[in-house]
Every structure is written in structure tokens, then in C-alpha cells.
Scaffold this motif. Structure first.
Motif: not given
Length: 151
Positions: A12-13, A15-20, A37-44, A55-58
Motif C-alpha cells: 500500500s505504498r 514511507t511512513t505509518i499512517e492511519g494505524l 516504510l523507512t521507519s516505524l515512526k507513528n507505530f501505535q 518484509s521488503d521495506n527500508r
């Protein structure tokens, strides 16, 4: 949101976690494969999360941001930008973590990588699909039932 137990956001393309949001209190399985994803910032805080597929992120770090998911048992980080053992250091505090997959990450090139990761994360039973004795992991569905009590 609270009744959702499994969420698949693969491909779902972003670079950041949104809507979670932290409204996903009963989420047990989250898959974000090949999202970018380049980071886990905003991981709730996901207190019931047991399985996380990234898998297969950055992603190259920030694993301490998973602390809001103390029941995490299975973490798949294959194909990410994890280069060293220091990056994995926060995982030693996840006492329910039984399975970690780092296939196709640079960290796997470190000498005695498997031994070092098993030493770093005492709760770990399987690394890249194999246990300490190089025995292949069985289907982990039965594993999900047992959880370690935190003292």
C-alpha cells in the motif's frame, strides 16, 4: 476498529505509518509487506499484537517503537536495511518474541550472526525459520497459544 484482529496493508505504498491508531486494541496480526516504510515512526500501541510482518521495506532501526506491543511473538523483518546487532538490541526486552526473520538483511553477514542474535534475545526460539540447532520451525499456529508471563 476494536473488533479487527487481522490487518493486511501489503503493497500500500507509504514511507511512513499512517492511519494505524491505538483504536486497534484487539489487533493480533498486522502485515505491511513491501509498503516502502523507512521507519516505524507513528507505530501505535497495539497491546494484543502477536504477529508483525514488515518484509521488503527500508526500515533500518527504531525497533524500540514496538514496545507498545508486549505480546509480540513473531516479527518478520526480512529484506530491510538492518545492518548491525545494535539495531536489534531493543528486541531483547520483548519477552514473548519467539520468531524473528532477518533473511536478506545485511546483519546476517556478521560473523557468528545466528549465535549472537540468540544470545541477544533470550526468548527467541526461531531465527530465520530455524532454531539454535538448525532445526526448521514447525508451523507456528500451535506456538501462538503459549505466552510468557512477565514477572
Amino acid at each position: 476498529m476494536s473488533e479487527i484482529r487481522e490487518l493486511n496493508l501489503d503493497n500500500s505504498r507509504s514511507t511512513t505509518i499512517e492511519g494505524l491508531t491505538d483504536e486497534f486494541v484487539n489487533l493480533e496480526s498486522l502485515s505491511m509487506i513491501n509498503v516502502g516504510l523507512t521507519s516505524l515512526k507513528n507505530f501505535q500501541k497495539l497491546p494484543n499484537l502477536k504477529r508483525l510482518e514488515l518484509s521488503d521495506n527500508r526500515i533500518s532501526g527504531g525497533l524500540q517503537l514496538l514496545a507498545g506491543s508486549p505480546k509480540l511473538q513473531q516479527l518478520t523483518l526480512s529484506g530491510n536495511k538492518i545492518k548491525d546487532l545494535e539495531t536489534l538490541e531493543p528486541l531483547k526486552d520483548y519477552h514473548n518474541l519467539k520468531s524473528l526473520d532477518l533473511f536478506n538483511c545485511e546483519v546476517t553477514n556478521i560473523e557468528n550472526y545466528r549465535q549472537k542474535v540468540f544470545e541477544l534475545i533470550p526468548s527467541l526460539k526461531y531465527l530465520d525459520g530455524y532454531d539454535k540447532d538448525e532445526k526448521e520451525a514447525e508451523d507456528s499456529e500451535a506456538e501462538d497459544e503459549e505466552e510468557v508471563e512477565l514477572s
